[in-house]
Motif scaffolding. Structure first.
Motif, PDB file in Angstrom:
ATOM      1  N   LEU A   1       0.832  -1.198   0.000  1.00 17.01           N
ATOM      2  CA  LEU A   1       0.000   0.000   0.000  1.00 17.01           C
ATOM      3  C   LEU A   1       0.870   1.252   0.000  1.00 17.01           C
ATOM      4  CD1 LEU A   1      -2.381  -1.177   2.881  1.00 17.01           C
ATOM      5  CD2 LEU A   1      -2.769  -1.435   0.438  1.00 17.01           C
ATOM      6  N   ASP A   2       0.647   2.108  -0.983  1.00 14.07           N
ATOM      7  CA  ASP A   2       1.474   3.308  -1.102  1.00 14.07           C
ATOM      8  C   ASP A   2       0.735   4.533  -0.552  1.00 14.07           C
ATOM      9  OD1 ASP A   2       3.437   5.088  -1.706  1.00 14.07           O
ATOM     10  OD2 ASP A   2       3.440   4.718  -3.868  1.00 14.07           O
ATOM     11  N   GLU A   3       1.148   4.993   0.600  1.00 13.12           N
ATOM     12  CA  GLU A   3       0.540   6.144   1.279  1.00 13.12           C
ATOM     13  C   GLU A   3      -0.985   6.108   1.228  1.00 13.12           C
ATOM     14  OE1 GLU A   3       2.282   9.906   0.606  1.00 13.12           O
ATOM     15  OE2 GLU A   3       4.331   9.152   0.764  1.00 13.12           O
ATOM     16  N   PRO A   4      -1.570   5.050   1.785  1.00 11.71           N
ATOM     17  CA  PRO A   4      -3.022   4.888   1.646  1.00 11.71           C
ATOM     18  C   PRO A   4      -3.829   5.940   2.402  1.00 11.71           C
ATOM     19  CG  PRO A   4      -2.146   3.250   3.156  1.00 11.71           C
ATOM     20  CD  PRO A   4      -0.965   3.925   2.535  1.00 11.71           C
ATOM     21  N   THR A   5      -3.223   6.676   3.320  1.00 13.45           N
ATOM     22  CA  THR A   5      -4.027   7.617   4.107  1.00 13.45           C
ATOM     23  C   THR A   5      -3.637   9.064   3.870  1.00 13.45           C
ATOM     24  OG1 THR A   5      -2.532   7.506   5.981  1.00 13.45           O
ATOM     25  CG2 THR A   5      -4.337   5.924   5.963  1.00 13.45           C
ATOM     26  N   THR A   6      -2.822   9.318   2.859  1.00 15.39           N
ATOM     27  CA  THR A   6      -2.430  10.703   2.609  1.00 15.39           C
ATOM     28  C   THR A   6      -3.656  11.536   2.230  1.00 15.39           C
ATOM     29  OG1 THR A   6      -0.189  10.124   2.022  1.00 15.39           O
ATOM     30  CG2 THR A   6      -1.009  12.179   1.125  1.00 15.39           C
ATOM     31  N   GLY A   7      -3.840  12.652   2.912  1.00 13.68           N
ATOM     32  CA  GLY A   7      -4.963  13.539   2.621  1.00 13.68           C
ATOM     33  C   GLY A   7      -6.282  13.081   3.216  1.00 13.68           C
ATOM     34  N   VAL A   8      -6.224  12.087   4.104  1.00 11.88           N
ATOM     35  CA  VAL A   8      -7.441  11.546   4.702  1.00 11.88           C
ATOM     36  C   VAL A   8      -7.574  12.097   6.127  1.00 11.88           C
ATOM     37  CG1 VAL A   8      -8.381   9.381   5.585  1.00 11.88           C
ATOM     38  CG2 VAL A   8      -7.454   9.477   3.278  1.00 11.88           C
ATOM     39  N   ASP A   9      -8.796  12.378   6.565  1.00 11.20           N
ATOM     40  CA  ASP A   9      -8.937  12.972   7.900  1.00 11.20           C
ATOM     41  C   ASP A   9      -8.662  11.931   8.991  1.00 11.20           C
ATOM     42  OD1 ASP A   9     -11.514  11.930   9.196  1.00 11.20           O
ATOM     43  OD2 ASP A   9     -12.153  12.430   7.166  1.00 11.20           O
ATOM     44  N   PRO A  10      -8.411  12.419  10.240  1.00  8.16           N
ATOM     45  CA  PRO A  10      -7.956  11.518  11.308  1.00  8.16           C
ATOM     46  C   PRO A  10      -8.909  10.353  11.589  1.00  8.16           C
ATOM     47  CG  PRO A  10      -7.816  13.807  12.017  1.00  8.16           C
ATOM     48  CD  PRO A  10      -8.461  13.818  10.676  1.00  8.16           C
ATOM     49  N   VAL A  11     -10.196  10.589  11.466  1.00  6.05           N
ATOM     50  CA  VAL A  11     -11.134   9.519  11.795  1.00  6.05           C
ATOM     51  C   VAL A  11     -11.075   8.419  10.733  1.00  6.05           C
ATOM     52  CG1 VAL A  11     -13.539   8.951  12.248  1.00  6.05           C
ATOM     53  CG2 VAL A  11     -12.603  11.124  13.035  1.00  6.05           C
ATOM     54  N   SER A  12     -11.100   8.807   9.473  1.00  4.43           N
ATOM     55  CA  SER A  12     -11.015   7.805   8.408  1.00  4.43           C
ATOM     56  C   SER A  12      -9.679   7.091   8.453  1.00  4.43           C
ATOM     57  CB  SER A  12     -11.152   8.443   7.029  1.00  4.43           C
ATOM     58  OG  SER A  12     -12.281   9.241   6.969  1.00  4.43           O
ATOM     59  N   ARG A  13      -8.662   7.845   8.840  1.00  2.82           N
ATOM     60  CA  ARG A  13      -7.337   7.272   8.927  1.00  2.82           C
ATOM     61  C   ARG A  13      -7.312   6.184   9.986  1.00  2.82           C
ATOM     62  NH1 ARG A  13      -1.605   9.484  10.300  1.00  2.82           N
ATOM     63  NH2 ARG A  13      -2.505  10.183  12.244  1.00  2.82           N
ATOM     64  N   ARG A  14      -7.912   6.459  11.138  1.00  2.59           N
ATOM     65  CA  ARG A  14      -7.987   5.468  12.206  1.00  2.59           C
ATOM     66  C   ARG A  14      -8.757   4.239  11.717  1.00  2.59           C
ATOM     67  NH1 ARG A  14      -7.638   5.351  18.083  1.00  2.59           N
ATOM     68  NH2 ARG A  14      -6.105   6.946  17.678  1.00  2.59           N
ATOM     69  N   GLU A  15      -9.877   4.480  11.019  1.00  2.00           N
ATOM     70  CA  GLU A  15     -10.684   3.360  10.523  1.00  2.00           C
ATOM     71  C   GLU A  15      -9.887   2.516   9.526  1.00  2.00           C
ATOM     72  OE1 GLU A  15     -14.954   5.687  11.047  1.00  2.00           O
ATOM     73  OE2 GLU A  15     -14.040   5.529   9.059  1.00  2.00           O
ATOM     74  N   PHE A  16      -9.122   3.215   8.691  1.00  2.00           N
ATOM     75  CA  PHE A  16      -8.330   2.504   7.692  1.00  2.00           C
ATOM     76  C   PHE A  16      -7.309   1.584   8.364  1.00  2.00           C
ATOM     77  CE2 PHE A  16      -5.413   1.702   4.281  1.00  2.00           C
ATOM     78  CZ  PHE A  16      -6.212   1.707   3.151  1.00  2.00           C
ATOM     79  N   TRP A  17      -6.666   2.101   9.393  1.00  6.51           N
ATOM     80  CA  TRP A  17      -5.674   1.275  10.093  1.00  6.51           C
ATOM     81  C   TRP A  17      -6.320   0.133  10.858  1.00  6.51           C
ATOM     82  CZ3 TRP A  17      -0.650   0.379   9.702  1.00  6.51           C
ATOM     83  CH2 TRP A  17       0.076   1.253   8.890  1.00  6.51           C
ATOM     84  N   ASP A  18      -7.550   0.353  11.329  1.00  6.04           N
ATOM     85  CA  ASP A  18      -8.263  -0.752  11.972  1.00  6.04           C
ATOM     86  C   ASP A  18      -8.483  -1.884  10.967  1.00  6.04           C
ATOM     87  OD1 ASP A  18      -8.266   0.747  14.215  1.00  6.04           O
ATOM     88  OD2 ASP A  18     -10.390   1.271  14.174  1.00  6.04           O
ATOM     89  N   MET A  19      -8.771  -1.481   9.716  1.00  9.91           N
ATOM     90  CA  MET A  19      -8.955  -2.503   8.676  1.00  9.91           C
ATOM     91  C   MET A  19      -7.655  -3.265   8.430  1.00  9.91           C
ATOM     92  SD  MET A  19     -11.039  -0.235   5.991  1.00  9.91           S
ATOM     93  CE  MET A  19     -12.338   0.735   6.731  1.00  9.91           C
ATOM     94  N   LEU A  20      -6.563  -2.529   8.410  1.00  8.40           N
ATOM     95  CA  LEU A  20      -5.270  -3.186   8.191  1.00  8.40           C
ATOM     96  C   LEU A  20      -4.958  -4.143   9.340  1.00  8.40           C
ATOM     97  CD1 LEU A  20      -3.008  -0.381   6.665  1.00  8.40           C
ATOM     98  CD2 LEU A  20      -4.566  -1.963   5.531  1.00  8.40           C
ATOM     99  N   SER A  21      -5.328  -3.743  10.569  1.00  3.51           N
ATOM    100  CA  SER A  21      -5.153  -4.650  11.714  1.00  3.51           C
ATOM    101  C   SER A  21      -5.941  -5.928  11.484  1.00  3.51           C
ATOM    102  CB  SER A  21      -5.656  -4.003  13.007  1.00  3.51           C
ATOM    103  OG  SER A  21      -4.823  -2.959  13.377  1.00  3.51           O
ATOM    104  N   GLY A  22      -7.151  -5.785  10.963  1.00  2.00           N
ATOM    105  CA  GLY A  22      -8.000  -6.939  10.679  1.00  2.00           C
ATOM    106  C   GLY A  22      -7.322  -7.884   9.689  1.00  2.00           C
ATOM    107  N   LEU A  23      -6.686  -7.306   8.689  1.00  2.00           N
ATOM    108  CA  LEU A  23      -6.009  -8.126   7.680  1.00  2.00           C
ATOM    109  C   LEU A  23      -4.802  -8.825   8.286  1.00  2.00           C
ATOM    110  CD1 LEU A  23      -6.251  -5.633   4.703  1.00  2.00           C
ATOM    111  CD2 LEU A  23      -7.570  -7.729   5.034  1.00  2.00           C
ATOM    112  N   ARG A  24      -4.156  -8.118   9.214  1.00  2.00           N
ATOM    113  CA  ARG A  24      -2.996  -8.707   9.879  1.00  2.00           C
ATOM    114  C   ARG A  24      -3.442  -9.909  10.711  1.00  2.00           C
ATOM    115  NH1 ARG A  24       0.085  -5.438  14.447  1.00  2.00           N
ATOM    116  NH2 ARG A  24       0.839  -7.305  15.511  1.00  2.00           N
ATOM    117  N   VAL A  25      -4.576  -9.760  11.394  1.00  5.81           N
ATOM    118  CA  VAL A  25      -5.098 -10.866  12.190  1.00  5.81           C
ATOM    119  C   VAL A  25      -5.367 -12.069  11.292  1.00  5.81           C
ATOM    120  CG1 VAL A  25      -7.081 -11.611  13.579  1.00  5.81           C
ATOM    121  CG2 VAL A  25      -6.010  -9.401  14.020  1.00  5.81           C
TER     122      VAL A  25
END
Lengths: 318, 334
Positions: free
Chosen positions: B159-183
């Motif tokens: 993933l190349d800078e998947p959260t650039t220009g994204v607001d903090p809430v969406s950014r947090r949600e995006f990383w939660d999704m990545l955590s899910g994929l890691r699990v």
């Protein structure tokens, strides 16, 4: 008690576009020599507010005083006292450093001897002396950003507006740039930063957070981190954190564990909980029962992002 | 066992520019690697080398056990690559975009219903399935990009800078999704300009001027900072923003054992040789001058501090004075 003079005072500022209220009765003030951070997600009313402060847009009601004058009424008189640092991309890449400065100076009516003196001063401050003849296109990101700052300071603005000033710049340059801003603030220039980057927010003296057209909290970053989360942060170092998250989430779903959030954070599990001591006991028991060895449980400080995310979520639930 | 990603002295030149300089990188299964570095450091080129869309000009890149130069086609099923500007079709709805990418990757029609359902669930886009991509917010577009990257169920995600220009809430949600994929056991490589995102990874690679200067866990990288960090919070003077801090800076700067000072608003970070030894001295110096202190404690260094420390060490041996100074002051020139 003495108060620093207020250079921006927004009082019940409201702006509607048809049926839509973009900015809804917000009040805030900015002190002279302060680095003030204005934060909010896209579409929160941030840009509309700035446009009113800059006198580019009239409020529907309320008003904003800038340097003692009404921003809407005295916009023209105020213009030369305000500076705006454009994103570094709006510099002309095919012009030299000096030509870019001359171009911006002309736009603000800085000419002749004054231009010479000011050019010298801003080049010195940004350490660009010796690079006057260099093509802007050949400057690295950090130096382009300094040039943009130099251009914005040519007319000696009393308030400088910056939009995400250090986005995409390397950490070493970023740090040096904040050093420049602290220096400016110390000499009395007020700095108004709009951003949604938490690392930029951490550098501000005070912050206001806007969401859905309203200011939800204001205060110093350290203060917000300590008092505005409405939860505590528990960090758990354990073997197999991926499995631990699954176990803890299952417990949350069954009502055996009360937390706002459970997540992986690097090689740790991070929980937002009402109270750390009680949560730590439950977590240790739940993980132990699933055969996951806990190495360390520790309360850690909340980040600004924790604070803002939880504020937005609380607001949405309302 | 085959590593998901293994590169050996991989370089990539564009004409005279060396975008990536002898990269030797090993990523373990289930690792979430954060590639951090400024714009232009070479992060994107690294990802393109790993995705097999770009061949190295020297060295070797192996992904899922296949050489990217000779076996690029065999890598495709294993890898999901989300470039910085992911090309969604704005006129197509969320569901239609998924369908489009599924057909490109040859996902069978029969399995799509269930798969799309999972992806919409993961990304929280279910209620927007009939909305045109162009009408989604920036954060939601990124989530849709992620969903499209996952249609062929890759095991390795780039993933190349998947959260650039994204607001903090969406950014947090995006990383939660990545955590899910890691699990779920996926291996992730995420390029990001943000140090706080790097903290969410199991390992961090610092990319600077085309080179990977370190690859280790966030905890160990923090430990590479020279010295220890003491946080000082003087009582702020409401009449003069920043004044107390400047005063503290002056007082503390003169003390022995102080290596560096960093301001963060009204908070001061003091890098010292030994926190245990210097904290009482700092406290005394401030008390003597009558400056009120709200907080004084040792804190762990941030990744940014570590990055700066490492960059300084990197440039020091080559030419400590001229080049080193230039980079420390911002690095003039490309």
């Amino acid at each position: 008690m003495m108060h620093a003079s207020l250079v921006i005072e927004a009082d019940e500022l409201t702006r509607r576009f048809g049926d839509f209220t973009a900015v809804d009765g917000i009040s805030f003030s900015v002190r002279k020599g302060e680095i003030f951070g204005f934060l909010g997600p896209n579409g929160s009313g941030k840009t509309t507010t700035i446009r009113m402060v800059l006198g580019l847009l009239r409020p529907t009601s309320g008003r904003v005083m800038v340097l003692g004058q009404d921003a809407a009424r005295d916009a023209v008189a105020l213009r030369r006292r305000l500076g705006y640092m454009s994103q570094r991309f709006s510099l002309y890449p095919e012009l030299t450093v000096s030509e870019n400065l001359r171009f911006f100076a002309r736009a603000y009516g800085v000419t002749g001897q004054r231009f010479k003196a000011r050019q010298e001063a801003v080049l010195r401050m940004t350490e660009l002396i010796g690079h006057e003849a260099q093509l802007t296109a050949t400057l690295s990101g950090g130096w382009k950003q300094r040039l943009a700052l130099a251009a914005a300071l040519l007319h000696e603005p009393e308030i400088l507006f910056l939009d995400e000033p250090t986005a995409g710049v390397d950490p070493v340059s970023r740090r040096a740039f904040w050093g420049l801003l602290y220096g400016l603030a110390a000499s009395g220039t007020t700095i108004f930063v709009t951003t949604h980057y938490m690392d930029e927010a951490e550098h501000c003296h005070r912050l206001a957070f806007i969401y859905e057209g309203r200011i939800t909290v204001q205060g110093a970053p350290a203060e917000l981190r300590r008092h505005q989360l409405g939860a505590q942060v528990l960090e758990v170092d354990c073997l197999n954190p991926e499995q631990a998250v699954v176990v803890l989430r299952r417990a949350v779903a069954k009502g055996d564990l009360i937390v706002q959030e459970v997540n992986l954070h690097g090689s740790f599990v991070r929980l937002l909980v009402p109270e750390v001591a009680a949560a730590a006991t439950s977590v240790e028991r739940l993980l132990g029962a699933s055969g996951i060895q806990v190495i360390r449980l520790e309360q850690v400080e909340a980040s600004l992002e924790d604070v803002f995310v939880s504020l937005v979520r609380r607001q949405r639930e309302r | 066992m085959t590593l998901p990603i293994e590169t050996d002295g991989a370089s990539r030149r564009f004409g005279k520019t060396v975008a990536v300089d002898s990269l030797s990188l090993r990523v373990d299964e289930g690792e979430t690697l954060g590639l951090v570095g400024p714009d232009g450091a070479g992060k994107t080129t690294v990802l393109r080398l790993l995705a097999g869309v770009l061949a190295p000009t020297a060295g070797r890149v192996s992904v899922a056990g296949f050489d990217t130069r000779r076996q690029a086609e065999r890598i495709r099923p294993w890898v999901g690559y989300m470039p910085q500007r992911f090309s969604l079709y704005g006129d197509l709805t969320v569901a239609e975009n998924l369908d489009f990418f599924a057909s490109i990757f040859g996902v069978s029609r029969g399995s799509r219903v269930r798969l799309f359902d999972q992806l919409l669930e993961l990304t929280g886009l279910r209620e927007f399935r009939d909305r045109r991509a162009a009408h989604l917010s920036g954060g939601m577009q990124k989530k849709l990009g992620l969903a499209c990257t996952l249609v062929h169920q890759p095991k390795i995600l780039l993933l190349d800078e998947p959260t650039t220009g994204v607001d903090p809430v969406s950014r947090r949600e995006f990383w939660d999704m990545l955590s899910g994929l890691r699990v779920q056991g996926l291996t992730l490589v995420v390029a990001t300009p943000y140090m706080d995102e790097a903290e969410r990874c199991t390992s961090v690679g610092l990319v600077y001027q085309g080179r990977l200067i370190v690859h280790d866990t966030p905890e160990r990288i923090r430990g590479m900072v020279t010295g220890e960090v003491v946080e000082v919070r003087p009582v702020a003077d409401t009449a003069a923003p920043g004044a107390s801090l400047r005063r503290a800076q002056e007082l503390v700067g003169r003390l022995e054992g102080v290596l560096e000072l960093q301001s963060y608003g009204e908070t001061l970070h003091v890098i010292v040789d030994s926190a245990a030894r210097r904290m009482p001295e700092i406290s005394q110096a401030l008390a003597r001058s009558g400056l009120g202190v709200e907080g004084l404690r040792q804190t762990r260094p941030g990744l940014e501090e570590a990055f700066i420390s490492l960059v300084r060490r990197q440039i020091a041996p080559r030419d400590a004075r001229s080049e080193g100074e230039a980079v420390l002051r911002g690095g003039c020139g490309q």
